[in-house]
Design a protein around this motif. Structure first.
Motif, PDB file in Angstrom:
ATOM      1  N   GLU A  73     -20.525 -12.763 103.327  1.00 58.28           N
ATOM      2  CA  GLU A  73     -19.653 -12.093 102.371  1.00 58.28           C
ATOM      3  C   GLU A  73     -18.731 -13.090 101.677  1.00 58.28           C
ATOM      4  O   GLU A  73     -18.528 -13.021 100.457  1.00 58.28           O
ATOM      5  N   ASP A  74     -18.168 -14.061 102.455  1.00 58.58           N
ATOM      6  CA  ASP A  74     -17.277 -15.062 101.862  1.00 58.58           C
ATOM      7  C   ASP A  74     -18.035 -15.948 100.875  1.00 58.58           C
ATOM      8  O   ASP A  74     -17.531 -16.296  99.810  1.00 58.58           O
ATOM      9  N   LEU A  75     -19.248 -16.320 101.259  1.00 63.22           N
ATOM     10  CA  LEU A  75     -20.032 -17.199 100.395  1.00 63.22           C
ATOM     11  C   LEU A  75     -20.379 -16.531  99.071  1.00 63.22           C
ATOM     12  O   LEU A  75     -20.451 -17.188  98.028  1.00 63.22           O
ATOM     13  N   LEU A  76     -20.626 -15.245  99.130  1.00 61.51           N
ATOM     14  CA  LEU A  76     -21.070 -14.541  97.926  1.00 61.51           C
ATOM     15  C   LEU A  76     -19.915 -14.063  97.057  1.00 61.51           C
ATOM     16  O   LEU A  76     -20.043 -13.995  95.830  1.00 61.51           O
ATOM     17  N   PRO A  80     -16.501 -20.773  95.194  1.00 56.76           N
ATOM     18  CA  PRO A  80     -17.136 -21.840  95.963  1.00 56.76           C
ATOM     19  C   PRO A  80     -16.170 -23.004  96.206  1.00 56.76           C
ATOM     20  O   PRO A  80     -15.365 -23.357  95.334  1.00 56.76           O
ATOM     21  N   VAL A  81     -16.232 -23.601  97.380  1.00 52.62           N
ATOM     22  CA  VAL A  81     -15.414 -24.763  97.736  1.00 52.62           C
ATOM     23  C   VAL A  81     -16.284 -25.783  98.453  1.00 52.62           C
ATOM     24  O   VAL A  81     -17.279 -25.432  99.085  1.00 52.62           O
ATOM     25  N   ASP A  82     -15.873 -27.065  98.348  1.00 57.46           N
ATOM     26  CA  ASP A  82     -16.520 -28.148  99.084  1.00 57.46           C
ATOM     27  C   ASP A  82     -15.570 -28.631 100.165  1.00 57.46           C
ATOM     28  O   ASP A  82     -14.340 -28.466 100.079  1.00 57.46           O
ATOM     29  N   GLU A 166     -23.171 -25.639  98.666  1.00 60.56           N
ATOM     30  CA  GLU A 166     -24.583 -25.336  98.893  1.00 60.56           C
ATOM     31  C   GLU A 166     -24.999 -25.676 100.317  1.00 60.56           C
ATOM     32  O   GLU A 166     -25.843 -24.979 100.912  1.00 60.56           O
ATOM     33  N   ASP A 167     -24.426 -26.736 100.881  1.00 58.23           N
ATOM     34  CA  ASP A 167     -24.729 -27.068 102.276  1.00 58.23           C
ATOM     35  C   ASP A 167     -24.196 -25.998 103.221  1.00 58.23           C
ATOM     36  O   ASP A 167     -24.797 -25.708 104.265  1.00 58.23           O
ATOM     37  N   GLN A 168     -23.047 -25.437 102.874  1.00 57.86           N
ATOM     38  CA  GLN A 168     -22.507 -24.354 103.693  1.00 57.86           C
ATOM     39  C   GLN A 168     -23.449 -23.141 103.655  1.00 57.86           C
ATOM     40  O   GLN A 168     -23.641 -22.455 104.663  1.00 57.86           O
ATOM     41  N   ILE A 173     -27.717 -19.924 106.297  1.00 63.20           N
ATOM     42  CA  ILE A 173     -29.133 -19.526 106.335  1.00 63.20           C
ATOM     43  C   ILE A 173     -29.748 -19.909 107.668  1.00 63.20           C
ATOM     44  O   ILE A 173     -30.507 -19.128 108.267  1.00 63.20           O
ATOM     45  N   ASP A 174     -29.431 -21.093 108.167  1.00 65.59           N
ATOM     46  CA  ASP A 174     -29.943 -21.507 109.482  1.00 65.59           C
ATOM     47  C   ASP A 174     -29.516 -20.523 110.559  1.00 65.59           C
ATOM     48  O   ASP A 174     -30.310 -20.146 111.437  1.00 65.59           O
ATOM     49  N   ALA A 175     -28.258 -20.103 110.495  1.00 67.66           N
ATOM     50  CA  ALA A 175     -27.773 -19.158 111.491  1.00 67.66           C
ATOM     51  C   ALA A 175     -28.490 -17.809 111.371  1.00 67.66           C
ATOM     52  O   ALA A 175     -28.829 -17.174 112.380  1.00 67.66           O
TER      53      ALA A 175
END
Length: 853
Positions: A73-76, A80-82, A166-168, A173-175
């Motif tokens: 939910e946070d990602l979407l 976006p932050v690095d 994007e790495d986050q 996705i891995d999780a």
């Protein structure tokens, strides 16, 4: 108080100011100010209230190991932050940095590339190059959460790594993949792909997702979907770990299920798919060996049957072996031997004569069935304006006593290819007496009005006495002898012994039904009534299988795959295609198929002349013929007609003008008829021939009639409708191929009620009189004049609406020979058809059953 983040940045600046200097002064600074933030404070303030200092104090920067991967939910939903990771493993949360990805590497590469720049030509250009080169040592940052002066530059060498937004997403996705939430993982992958295509690590996650999807579908028994994921992944990464094993497990299950259901074509299909992507997989070798052994065992049984002279069963077993494993090396020889001894041809049809349908009149299936199973005493051999008759049974026939008597001499020997029993004069005499005996189930009132008696003068000769001279003796005797022959030429053969009592051989039977499914809806098998004797050099077709397909498209596919070798019906749009193919021959029928609309004489609305004419004028026949049926093909001939029979016959009246499409007149006539019906049209019911061309045209007719306010519904051609005892219909769309209209028009007009005086009661007086005059005519000139007048009156009064005639085409595979060049009927000369084997193709595992067609 100085915020903690700014204080840390100032410390980094001081370290670089007191340390070694490079090409430029390398320190982090606020881009809006040249000096660090003011750090002066009063001593009193420093010794102020400790509680207020704690409230103003910011928390320290988090360590990398303390950072939590943002939720979906946070990602979407959040900006976006690095994460910029410093050398101390502390993390700055910033807005996305650029260039990306691999910011550090790209800046380093840019710095190295700057040494190859062209030498500056002026001090200004030199200063500009120096400043630009120095900028490659910095990363521009915008701190998140800083309201005052959030923009900074930081030395590249002080940054350990950058965890991009994007790495986050990839971490999340891995999780998700680990937790088995494949749907959400897929949605996140789509989101990442839309945000930044080809992001490093995207392909690996996508590949893992495909693999997990395949496993998930396998567990859910959705093997087709699982195989699709496997093939997709294999096309991307052929050696993906564990993929070959997974594919073998999936295919093994699918093949096992197909074999259990005896669907070997499906099993071969999946085996071929596995062999294509993983040819060395153990499952491939396992099933190839299994199919080969099973096929060999069946071929052994076929050999045993052949030794017992049961060639039909031997051939059936060879066909079964070819279905199990078409690339068996022993199959070619067995097929050649048994096909040569017992030739079989598969015919792809859209309906069989045993199908239950509401169509109570003759259609293509019933015409084929009659031609295949029965041989009339006389049959039309050629049409050249008038029909020319021939006979299989008579050596000679001669009318005497001015046509009131005829003497017949029967043949006493038959060729080996002829499939009917020996016919004696007593067989014909028995059938004729039944037809002229009132009360007998075979009694024919019209036939009785011609024939007075029959006498047999010898086993192979007989004489018929007529009450009145028939217009055509041959047509009058163009019926088969369906009763069992008194002297049967059927040899003691295993095939004949298998026939049930319901399948008795008639005296003029050609082929008889041998096998059929429960309702005849899938396949009907016909075998010769009299098998060919042993010891012949070449054998003609011994068995015909009519294989039913739900649509023409399915039968077309079956022909291309080799399941069938013949299609008796070829739509206009495909004639040119098959004519261009070397493996097919297209044959045109000698008589086109005439399409005609006929009204139920007992339908009260259609007894109104204005309504019948309105229906006729509302049809744009030329447009429907050209666009819907012929598909504007130049290879076919389709003609508008004014009679329900072939326009090339001598009795066809060419002087009857075509009724042109006239929509205003149709509307006016419809309004006039509506008044006679009380101001409202009833819904009319249309019964249509199952011919696909007729079905397509019927839809266009219904649309045309709707435009003038007449609603017509099409009666479904289904078994459920066929079960109805009193089928209500108003209009029937028929197809016909008359060769002797002078004799066939009467039973045609009575709509299945035959040619009896009682059947004429439904017609007006003038029509009854004309039909009786035509039936009583004794010379061709009178009959031709009468039928031409009748044609004009029927067309004018719209008792029938002749639509058009369309040339008929059949398609044969080139391995089938012996059929007529211009057949009158599809099964003309069928006993002399010869077929040679079509061997299975070794390069494919799916070309099964393409063997004998």
């Amino acid at each position: 108080m100085i915020p903690w983040k700014k204080f840390l940045i100032l410390l980094i600046c001081l370290a670089w100011l007191t340390g070694p200097r490079g090409l430029s002064t390398c320190f982090a600074q606020n881009e809006k100010k040249t000096d660090p933030p003011n750090t002066k404070q009063d001593d009193k303030n420093k010794t102020g209230d400790s509680k207020s200092e704690e409230e103003d104090k910011e928390p320290p920067l988090p360590k990398l190991e303390e950072m939590q991967t943002p939720s979906v939910e946070d990602l979407l939903k959040k900006p976006p932050v690095d994460w910029v990771v410093l050398e101390t493993d502390q993390v700055l949360i910033v807005q996305p940095v650029y260039p990306r990805p691999d910011t550090l590497g790209k800046l380093e590469a840019a710095l190295k590339a700057s040494y190859d720049w062209p030498k500056a030509k002026s001090k200004e250009e030199q200063e500009e190059q120096r400043e630009k080169r120095a900028s490659f040592n910095f990363i521009n940052l915008t701190l998140v959460g800083e309201k005052e002066d959030p923009e900074y530059r930081i030395q590249r060498q002080n940054v350990k790594q950058i965890v991009y937004y994007e790495d986050q997403i990839l971490k999340r996705i891995d999780a998700l993949l680990t937790a088995g939430d494949l749907k959400t993982a897929f949605e996140m992958l789509l989101f990442l792909d839309r945000r930044h295509r080809d992001w490093p690590g995207f392909d690996q996650r996508q590949q893992r997702l495909l693999f997990l999807e395949a496993q998930d579908k396998q567990k859910a028994n959705q093997y087709v979907n699982a195989l699709a994921f496997v093939e997709d992944l294999q096309s991307r990464v052929p050696d993906y770990p564990g993929l070959s094993k997974l594919a073998g497990e999936i295919i093994d299950t699918m093949i096992s299920r197909a074999v259990k259901g005896e669907d070997y074509r499906e099993a071969h299909h999946y085996l071929n798919r596995l062999a294509t992507i993983f040819p060395r997989q153990a499952t491939v070798a396992k099933w190839r060996d299994t199919f080969l052994k099973q096929s060999d065992a069946i071929l052994q049984q076929a050999n045993q049957r052949a030794q017992q002279n049961d060639y039909q069963q031997a051939f059936d077993l060879v066909m079964e072996a070819s279905v199990v494993w078409p690339v068996n090396p022993r199959l070619r020889d067995a097929l050649r031997r048994y096909q040569a001894r017992y030739p079989v041809i598969n015919v792809g049809v859209l309906e069989t004569a045993l199908d239950r349908s509401p169509y109570f009149l003759e259609c293509n299936s019933t015409r084929r069935h009659a031609k295949l199973t029965q041989i009339p005493l006389f049959e039309v051999g050629k049409v050249d304006q008038t029909p020319l008759y021939q006979s299989r049974f008579f050596e000679q026939w001669e009318p005497t006593d001015l046509g009131r008597r005829a003497d017949f001499v029967l043949r006493q020997s038959y060729a080996t290819w002829e499939s009917h029993p020996m016919l004696l004069a007593a067989d014909i005499a028995q059938d004729v007496r039944a037809r002229i005996t009132p009360g007998n189930s075979a009694y024919d009132e019209r036939f009785d009005s011609y024939v007075h008696s029959i006498t047999t003068t010898a086993p192979f000769t007989f004489r018929i006495h007529f009450d009145r001279v028939p217009l055509s003796t041959e047509w009058l005797l163009s019926f088969p002898i369906t009763s069992p022959p008194m002297f049967s030429a059927v040899v003691d053969d295993p095939q004949a012994a298998r026939l049930s009592p319901q399948k008795k051989i008639g005296a003029t039977s050609r082929f008889v039904i041998d096998q059929q499914d429960s309702d005849g809806s899938k396949q009907v098998s016909y075998i010769r009534a009299v098998p060919e004797p042993e010891g012949l050099r070449d054998y003609n077709v011994a068995q015909i299988n009519e294989v039913r397909y739900p649509t023409f498209e399915k039968s077309f596919q079956a022909l291309l795959r080799g399941e069938v070798g013949v299609l008796p019906f070829l739509p206009a749009g495909l004639v040119s295609y098959f004519k261009e193919q070397d493996e097919f021959n297209v044959v045109q029928s000698a008589i086109p198929l005439t399409h005609v609309l006929q009204f139920n004489p007992e339908s009260k609305p259609l007894q109104i002349l204005e309504l019948r004419r309105a229906l006729a004028y509302a049809i744009d026949r030329q447009k429907i013929l050209t666009e819907t049926l012929l598909h504007e093909s130049n290879l076919l001939n389709g003609r508008l007609v004014t009679a329900p029979f072939y326009s090339g016959l001598q009795v066809y009246n060419q002087q009857v003008p075509q009724r042109e499409y006239n929509f205003p007149l149709a509307v006016a006539l419809a309004v006039a008829s509506q008044k006679k019906l009380g101001g409202q049209f009833p819904t009319l019911h249309l019964l249509c021939d199952p011919n696909p061309e007729a079905q397509d045209a019927a839809q266009e007719l219904i649309k045309a009639w709707r435009r003038i306010g007449v609603i017509v519904t099409l009666i479904p051609n289904t078994p459920e409708e066929a079960k109805k005892e009193n089928l209500k219909w108003d209009i029937v769309y028929r197809t016909t191929a008359m060769t002797q209209p002078t004799m066939e028009l009467w039973p045609f007009l009575t709509v299945g009620k035959g040619a009896e005086i009682k059947s004429l009661e439904i017609f007006p007086d003038w029509m009854r009189q004309k039909l009786i005059e035509l039936d009583e005519s004794t010379d061709w000139e009178t009959a031709t004049t009468l039928i031409k007048k009748l044609q004009r009156q029927l067309y004018s009064m719209a008792h029938i609406i002749p639509l058009w005639e369309i040339d008929q085409f059949h398609v044969f595979r080139t391995n089938i020979k012996g059929y007529a060049d211009r057949p009158l009927n599809f099964y003309d000369n069928v006993e002399q058809w010869i077929t040679t084997p079509v061997y299975p193709r070794g390069e494919t595992l799916t070309s099964t059953q393409a063997l004998t067609q």
